[in-house]
Design an enzyme around this catalytic site. Sequence first.
Site, mmCIF file in Angstrom:
data_model
loop_
_atom_site.group_PDB
_atom_site.id
_atom_site.type_symbol
_atom_site.label_atom_id
_atom_site.label_comp_id
_atom_site.label_asym_id
_atom_site.label_seq_id
_atom_site.Cartn_x
_atom_site.Cartn_y
_atom_site.Cartn_z
ATOM 1 N N LYS A 192 37.977 36.771 40.326
ATOM 2 C CA LYS A 192 38.067 38.127 40.369
ATOM 3 C C LYS A 192 37.104 39.024 39.765
ATOM 4 C CE LYS A 192 40.932 38.373 42.736
ATOM 5 N NZ LYS A 192 40.664 38.141 44.361
ATOM 6 N N SER B 43 43.352 42.276 38.823
ATOM 7 C CA SER B 43 43.012 41.773 40.291
ATOM 8 C C SER B 43 43.528 40.391 40.458
ATOM 9 C CB SER B 43 41.438 41.851 40.449
ATOM 10 O OG SER B 43 41.031 41.286 41.739
ATOM 11 N N MET C 196 32.084 45.707 53.740
ATOM 12 C CA MET C 196 32.486 44.537 53.274
ATOM 13 C C MET C 196 34.050 44.422 53.613
ATOM 14 S SD MET C 196 30.432 42.955 50.038
ATOM 15 C CE MET C 196 31.334 41.080 50.475
ATOM 16 N N TYR D 107 29.834 43.784 36.930
ATOM 17 C CA TYR D 107 30.307 44.112 38.270
ATOM 18 C C TYR D 107 30.191 45.807 38.054
ATOM 19 C CZ TYR D 107 34.483 45.699 41.089
ATOM 20 O OH TYR D 107 35.226 46.238 42.135
ATOM 21 N N LYS E 187 40.807 47.066 46.044
ATOM 22 C CA LYS E 187 40.629 48.038 45.642
ATOM 23 C C LYS E 187 38.885 48.557 45.159
ATOM 24 C CE LYS E 187 44.563 50.894 44.044
ATOM 25 N NZ LYS E 187 44.993 51.467 42.930
ATOM 26 N N GLY E 188 38.516 47.557 44.694
ATOM 27 C CA GLY E 188 36.978 47.618 44.218
ATOM 28 C C GLY E 188 36.714 48.567 43.443
ATOM 29 N N THR F 138 33.000 37.921 42.843
ATOM 30 C CA THR F 138 32.135 36.647 43.490
ATOM 31 C C THR F 138 31.592 36.964 44.986
ATOM 32 O OG1 THR F 138 33.782 35.623 42.331
ATOM 33 C CG2 THR F 138 32.112 34.274 43.415
ATOM 34 N N HIS G 246 34.314 28.843 40.314
ATOM 35 C CA HIS G 246 34.716 29.339 39.089
ATOM 36 C C HIS G 246 35.120 28.642 37.883
ATOM 37 C CE1 HIS G 246 35.654 32.957 41.774
ATOM 38 N NE2 HIS G 246 36.295 32.348 42.510
HETATM 39 S S1 PPS Z 1 37.760 35.712 44.096
HETATM 40 O O1 PPS Z 1 39.137 35.585 44.711
HETATM 41 O O2 PPS Z 1 37.883 35.065 42.663
HETATM 42 O O3 PPS Z 1 36.503 34.875 44.682
HETATM 43 O O4 PPS Z 1 37.752 36.907 43.939
HETATM 44 P P1 PPS Z 1 36.186 37.877 43.687
HETATM 45 O O5 PPS Z 1 35.405 38.028 44.873
HETATM 46 O O6 PPS Z 1 35.652 37.308 42.311
HETATM 47 O O7 PPS Z 1 36.650 39.402 43.007
HETATM 48 C C1 PPS Z 1 37.555 39.943 43.814
HETATM 49 C C2 PPS Z 1 37.415 41.747 43.313
HETATM 50 O O8 PPS Z 1 35.990 42.077 43.683
HETATM 51 C C3 PPS Z 1 35.996 43.315 44.455
HETATM 52 N N1 PPS Z 1 35.136 43.393 45.687
HETATM 53 C C4 PPS Z 1 34.302 44.565 45.220
HETATM 54 N N2 PPS Z 1 34.150 45.480 44.610
HETATM 55 C C5 PPS Z 1 33.201 46.363 44.779
HETATM 56 N N3 PPS Z 1 32.333 46.437 45.882
HETATM 57 C C6 PPS Z 1 32.540 45.338 46.582
HETATM 58 N N4 PPS Z 1 31.641 45.039 47.710
HETATM 59 C C7 PPS Z 1 33.349 44.293 46.487
HETATM 60 N N5 PPS Z 1 33.700 43.219 47.445
HETATM 61 C C8 PPS Z 1 34.888 42.803 46.623
HETATM 62 C C9 PPS Z 1 37.576 43.079 45.248
HETATM 63 O O9 PPS Z 1 38.047 44.342 46.013
HETATM 64 C C10 PPS Z 1 38.437 42.414 44.008
HETATM 65 O O10 PPS Z 1 38.813 43.487 43.046
HETATM 66 P P2 PPS Z 1 39.983 44.387 43.008
HETATM 67 O O11 PPS Z 1 40.234 45.091 41.884
HETATM 68 O O12 PPS Z 1 41.219 43.314 43.156
HETATM 69 O O13 PPS Z 1 40.033 45.105 44.104
#
Ligand code: PPS
Length: 300
Positions: free
Chosen positions: A50, A133, A237, A198, A264-265, A53, A103
């Site tokens: 989370k 997350s 994305m 991040y 939410k990102g 990645t 991970h």
């Molecule tokens: S996982 O399942 O462990 O592989 O998840 P991971 O990809 O590491 O993390 C998911 C969180 O990253 C956010 N996310 C982003 N944030 C900003 N910009 C972009 N482009 C982006 N893509 C993925 C994703 O929304 C998850 O965070 P939260 O807070 O849950 O929204």
Amino acid sequence: MPYIPERFPRYKDYVLPPFPSLTCGLSEQLDKIKNFESRESDILICTFPKSGTHWVNEVVNMLIKGSAEYGNVSKNTVMLEGIGSFEGLDNAPEKSTRIINSHLPLADLPEKHIKNGYKIVHVIRNPKDVTVSFYNHLCNVKNGETLELPTDYPISWNLFVQHYCRGEELYGGWFKYEKTFEKAKENGELSDVFTLHYEQLKREPLPILKSLAAFLCVEASDELLEDINDKCSFDKMSTVGEANRDNAAVKKMSVTGKNFIYRKGQIGDWKNWFTVAQNEAFDLLIETEMKDSKLKFTYQ
Ligand code: PPS
């Protein structure tokens, strides 16, 4: 009600979610990973779950390709602990750059990659947003054929936040993961590592992308970096990019039938979840756990 579903498989002193794609037992899979035939040209993306990645995986793929086009390999199909067969990676042409991710804690990553100092991109996210997350991730994974969660999962947020990150949880916990990485970098055990936060990537993407391109030894014009930044924005994305590729697998696991990875990102969503008391307790935990760490985090 256990904090982690009892059926989650245990490996050494931590548990992992069950991966439906595995064709062998978890400890056999972990042995395969440890003995993975890494190549000098491999790029290993290391993150605690989370931490961003999917996002960084897409960015690295575009930088290596030298084009802001979405590829056809999703993050989950090259996540070492979830790979059903290593054949695709083994058969990749010698000259190609294999971009893989995991991970897993440092001690369980491919030995050859670590010992030989091959490239690692390490992404860190503040632990409060990671916790939120992760909780949402678990709540969105449906009970049933893919991940065998107990029917009454999820547990309450209150219980989750109290237990999360303490010791032997999922993937060994955030604190242990990040402290181990930091120490290994300080000791010189990890040499060729690009660590990015991040929050930095969100706030000042272009300078970070530029440094990342230099680390990966790729030429990237300002125009290309801007294009990559645009294509890898959360909005793109989650609509036209990786979310589509991952859709079939992730939707199948999802309670709502939607791709729950792109939630939410944002930086600071934790404020919508933590009560004042939970936040105070968590701050104390961070202070205690990270007392010897030089890592600094952005929480808003
Ligand atoms: S996982 O399942 O462990 O592989 O998840 P991971 O990809 O590491 O993390 C998911 C969180 O990253 C956010 N996310 C982003 N944030 C900003 N910009 C972009 N482009 C982006 N893509 C993925 C994703 O929304 C998850 O965070 P939260 O807070 O849950 O929204």
